[in-house]
Write an enzyme that holds these catalytic residues in place. Structure first.
Site, PDB file in Angstrom:
ATOM      1  N   ASP A  46      15.167 -11.310   6.795  1.00  0.00           N
ATOM      2  CA  ASP A  46      13.865 -11.965   6.878  1.00  0.00           C
ATOM      3  C   ASP A  46      12.932 -11.388   7.935  1.00  0.00           C
ATOM      4  OD1 ASP A  46      15.224 -12.811   9.088  1.00  0.00           O
ATOM      5  OD2 ASP A  46      15.124 -14.950   8.646  1.00  0.00           O
ATOM      6  N   ARG A 231      11.267 -19.896  10.253  1.00  0.00           N
ATOM      7  CA  ARG A 231      10.966 -19.269   8.969  1.00  0.00           C
ATOM      8  C   ARG A 231       9.583 -19.678   8.485  1.00  0.00           C
ATOM      9  NH1 ARG A 231      15.202 -17.391   5.969  1.00  0.00           N
ATOM     10  NH2 ARG A 231      13.469 -16.600   4.739  1.00  0.00           N
ATOM     11  N   TYR A 240      21.312 -17.848  14.117  1.00  0.00           N
ATOM     12  CA  TYR A 240      22.461 -16.959  14.247  1.00  0.00           C
ATOM     13  C   TYR A 240      23.322 -17.529  15.363  1.00  0.00           C
ATOM     14  CZ  TYR A 240      20.090 -13.475  11.347  1.00  0.00           C
ATOM     15  OH  TYR A 240      19.474 -12.818  10.307  1.00  0.00           O
ATOM     16  N   PRO A 309      22.733  -8.161  12.111  1.00  0.00           N
ATOM     17  CA  PRO A 309      21.378  -8.504  11.669  1.00  0.00           C
ATOM     18  C   PRO A 309      20.467  -9.038  12.767  1.00  0.00           C
ATOM     19  CG  PRO A 309      22.870 -10.276  11.115  1.00  0.00           C
ATOM     20  CD  PRO A 309      23.709  -9.213  11.768  1.00  0.00           C
TER      21      PRO A 309
END
Length: 595
Positions: A46, A231, A240, A309
């Site tokens: 993302d 987001r 995370y 990531p």
């Protein structure tokens, strides 16, 4: 019967779609095979770097990205409060001022891919898309035929609905992810390490009194470490989460992620209204043993480099692999350049991938460290800002990157081998303030950006006139006879003249050629570095390090990377550079790219 295709792309992730979009713009048919039954619905990546937004802007897609995305403007660093909980230690801007005219944003990979798929289909007139439901079984190269540039020397076997199909291709791109069948068929290995540190990731809607839930934040607590990524929308958040040691990723449950997060947030409270997606993984950094087979099969993205990531590099690095190989395949298959150009993909993206693995190893180690480490991590984050924005890649010497014979000093702000930075200039024909990088759209053209100084000055005017007389026949040598003079080498003039004292006829006609179906003069190639009545002064000459009294020529590749910097009178250097990789088109029938 086998199906013949010029380019077969295995996988419709970011790299595959970018390469496919380039090929569509060159009017080169390609086939994209995807094992999923349909388009990606929920992507796992993302983070969208500044550089990635610049690339989307070059395809005319930045407006949608910026409208829909969450914009990361600030980062908060939380650490131990000395009482068993956490407290905010510091905050900083996410992206250093002046790095890019585009921001760092968050937008789901499925949407990012969908936008680029739309651009690919539009460029191909609806002829090019993705063939879903195909499982690639094997890939092999006929080594003897690989020396023939016209040979369909790569054989790919794929299966759909239980029926095998055979494809014969000139070139194959392995864009099929970390478990790449293309890579395995070629016998290539992934070399690197996997740690025993397990992390969890989840997209969910949190109910919490934590004040920075809508701000990108790093949390280092006595109970573990956590990264918050807000987001798009108003409530969705990604976590995370570093999990306690001793439990394999395959045994982790959603309840484990939620419980660990609740401990890390203390003394704040958090619960989860809904969870859209979650996973657990062990951190690993691996690099493929080879990036190509006989320069006919090329690996991209996760098929040749994997990493954690958390630094937001995965989708971005993969996308830039496809961006790099796509225009080069276009040049080769359209006859603009010899097949040897494709070797530069391995040179450039191989080094970039190795640098990424080294950076990710240090970043993941620092982020996952226990103890009083949040201060060290905050410093590392600030120091790494340029890298995480995607703006530090520097391509080495090659036929399309001429640092050795450049005169870097005349335009120190445009380093050879790095992406061409942006500055505001004023388009002369309509007084519109624009970003100069935004002029360099991804349409397959090289740009010769000429900083000619003040052409009201007689000496500067003479230099520009002589350069135009030299450039026009040079461009004709490499441009297909039926194509516009600017369809492969486009001239762009950036003047330091006063806007109100300049007239179009002062500029050589080469910089406003008659083009297109009706032979209309293109007036969109002349820009002035001057005060704009509404947008202020961009100070482009200062930003690019160009002395108006000296001037400079900056040659920019189709992927917006600086290929050469030199003086206005270095005719021999400019000519030798283009002769080093372009194929002369005079008297040769060549189908031009759809530019």
């Amino acid at each position: 019967m086998p199906k013949k295709v010029e380019v077969l792309i295995c996988g419709s992730g970011s790299a595959g779609i970018l390469a496919g979009t380039w090929l569509a713009r060159y009017n080169i048919p390609c086939t994209i095979l995807e094992r999923r039954p349909g388009p990606m619905e929920i992507g796992q990546a993302d983070g969208v770097q500044c550089r990635t937004v610049e690339i989307y802007d070059s395809f005319g897609l930045a407006e949608e990205v910026l409208r829909e995305a969450y914009h990361i403007l600030e980062v908060a660093f939380w650490g131990h409060d000395g009482k068993g909980g956490i407290e905010r230690k510091s905050r900083t801007v996410d992206t250093e001022k002046g790095l890019s005219h585009m921001p760092h944003v968050i937008l789901n990979q499925a949407r990012m891919n969908g936008l680029m798929l739309g651009a690919m289909e539009k460029s191909s007139g609806g002829k090019q898309g993705v063939e879903y439901g195909y499982e690639v079984k094997s890939v092999e190269v006929n080594e003897q035929r690989a020396r023939d540039p016209e040979a369909y020397c790569v054989r790919v076997v794929a299966e759909k609905d239980g029926v095998e199909e055979v494809f014969l291709a000139k070139y194959v791109l392995g864009c099929d992810g970390a478990h790449s069948i293309v890579r395995k068929s070629l016998g290539f290995q992934m070399i690197g390490d996997t740690s025993d540190t397990v992390w969890g990731v989840m997209d969910m809607y949190p109910r919490t009194n934590f004040p920075d839930i809508r701000r990108k934040s790093t949390l280092h607590s006595p109970s573990g470490n956590l990264l918050i990524i807000p987001r798009e929308g108003s409530s969705l958040v990604r976590f995370y989460i570093q999990l306690p040691p001793g439990r394999p990723a395959k045994d982790v449950q959603l309840a484990d992620l939620q419980a660990t997060a609740q401990h890390i947030f203390q003394p704040y409270t958090i619960d989860f209204a809904a969870t859209l997606w979650w996973s657990a993984y062990a951190i690993g950094q691996r690099l493929a043993s080879h990036f190509h087979a006989h320069h006919r099969v090329f690996l991209t993205g996760d098929a040749c480099h994997t990493h954690s990531p958390k630094a937001g590099q995965g989708m971005n690095a993969s996308l830039q692999d496809g961006y790099n190989i796509g225009w080069k395949l276009g040049h080769v298959l359209r006859g603009f350049a010899p097949p040897s150009l494709l070797r530069t993909y391995v040179l450039e993206r191989g080094k970039t991938a190795a640098d990424l693995i080294a950076f990710d190893r240090e970043f993941a180690r620092s982020f996952g460290a226990r103890g009083d480490s949040e201060g060290k991590f905050a410093r590392l984050f600030v120091e790494s800002g340029r890298y995480m924005a995607g703006l530090t890649a520097r391509y080495g010497e090659s036929e399309v990157t001429d640092a050795g014979r450049s005169r870097q000093g005349v335009a120190g702000g445009a380093p050879v081998g790095m992406r061409f930075p942006s500055a505001q200039v004023v388009r002369f024909c309509d007084c519109k303030a624009v970003q100069l990088q935004g002029v360099l759209v991804s349409d397959g053209r090289w740009r010769v950006v000429v900083f000619a100084g003040d052409i009201g000055n007689g000496d500067s005017k003479k230099k520009l006139d002589k350069l135009a007389i030299f450039l026009e026949p040079l461009a004709r040598r490499f441009t297909p006879p039926a194509s516009d003079i600017d369809s492969l080498l486009e001239p762009i003039a950036v003047l330091s003249s006063k806007f109100l004292e300049t007239e179009q006829e002062h500029v050589p006609g080469y910089f406003w050629p008659a083009t297109g179906k009706w032979g209309i003069r293109d007036l969109h190639k002349v820009y002035i570095d001057d005060e704009h009545p509404n947008a202020g002064h961009g100070h482009a000459y200062e930003k690019y390090g160009v002395d108006p009294n000296v001037g400079a020529v900056v040659v920019v590749r189709p992927d917006q990377y600086v290929a050469k910097v030199t003086c206005l009178d270095d005719f021999e250097g400019i000519q030798k550079f283009f002769e080093g990789f372009l194929v002369e088109q005079t008297g040769v029938r060549a189908e031009s790219a759809k530019l």
